[in-house]
Scaffold this active site. Structure first.
Site, short mmCIF file in Angstrom:
data_model
loop_
_atom_site.label_atom_id
_atom_site.label_comp_id
_atom_site.label_asym_id
_atom_site.label_seq_id
_atom_site.Cartn_x
_atom_site.Cartn_y
_atom_site.Cartn_z
CE1 TYR A 1 -3.62 -1.83 5.39
CE2 TYR A 1 -2.95 0.07 4.97
CZ TYR A 1 -3.31 -0.73 4.29
OH TYR A 1 -3.76 -1.28 3.37
CB SER B 1 -1.58 0.09 1.43
OG SER B 1 -1.05 1.25 1.38
#
Length: 258
Positions: free
Chosen positions: A165, A152
């Site tokens: 995350y 990501s």
């Protein structure tokens, strides 16, 4: 994204897609099958997987559904054996399962922290452990061999409330660089894709109301990426000549500023 690849450039390939029950995983499995690969779809949600495999097979592709929790190492090893038995040696692994649970660190949502670590790190490692032997065998046989993992932009951006995350995705991005040192010399291509905002169900899992609203607003305000955009990118990475490794691809919506 309009389809960029045509024909069946992935004919003869055996692809494995984890996190395939929805979103990026489902779209990528479908696209790889359209381009000629036989596909094994892995995830926990059996009904979704069965429907996906049925759709691929109905449209002329070849797919099997392999329900599995990637955080269970022994189950993933058994899944890898099932793929080999039913489709042949896997030579394209899209290591895509993951979860995004955003909240301030001071909320101390430790169950959310652990869930992200279990799926985004341990689950990724379990898939690697199960399928590297097959990728190695494919490469030794002279075939292309791809290990592509979903990271990501959060791996490198400093985003408030994304701490855990982002940490898991930074692990994936750096792991890719490290694995290339070992696996590249074995002719296994190792790569990661780092998407920006994609319109999938991932934001639905966000438990912090402010973070959830921020992501929902972004989807409403700009033309965000679709799962098909990521699928086409992964397919292209796998379709380039064997000696070419597109190691890290960041893909953003044009209008996304961060």
């Amino acid at each position: 994204m309009s389809a960029l690849l045509t024909g069946t450039p992935l004919a003869g390939r055996v692809a494995v897609v984890s996190g395939a029950s929805s979103g990026i995983g489902a779209a990528t499995a479908t696209r790889l099958a359209e381009l000629g690969a036989k596909v094994a779809v892995l995830a926990r949600r059996k009904d979704n997987l069965d429907a996906l495999a049925e759709s691929i097979n109905r449209n002329g592709g070849t797919a099997i559904a392999v329900p599995v929790d990637v955080t269970d190492r022994e189950a993933v090893q058994a899944a890898a054996q099932q793929v080999a038995d039913q489709l042949g040696t896997a030579d394209l692994v899209f290591n895509n399962a993951g979860v995004q649970l955003i909240s301030p660190i001071t909320d101390l949502r430790q169950d959310d922290w652990q869930r992200q670590i279990d799926l985004n790190v341990t689950g990724v490692m379990n898939v690697i452990g199960a399928f590297v032997p097959q990728l190695t065998a494919a490469a030794e046989a002279g075939k292309p061999a791809d290990l592509i993992t979903t990271s990501s932009i959060a791996a490198t951006r400093i985003l408030e409330k994304f701490s855990v995350y982002s940490g898991t995705k930074a692990y994936i991005s750096h792991l890719t660089r490290l694995l290339r040192v070992e696996l590249g010399r074995k002719n296994i291509r190792v790569a990661t894709i780092e998407p920006g905002m994609v319109d999938t169900e991932l934001p639905d899992h966000v438990t912090d109301p402010d973070a959830s609203k921020l992501m929902a607003d972004l989807i409403d305000q700009i033309d965000v990426l679709q799962s098909a955009d990521i699928a086409e990118t992964v397919a292209f990475m796998a379709a380039v000549p064997r000696h070419v490794n597109l190691t890290e691809i960041t893909i953003l919506p044009t209008a996304q500023a961060i």
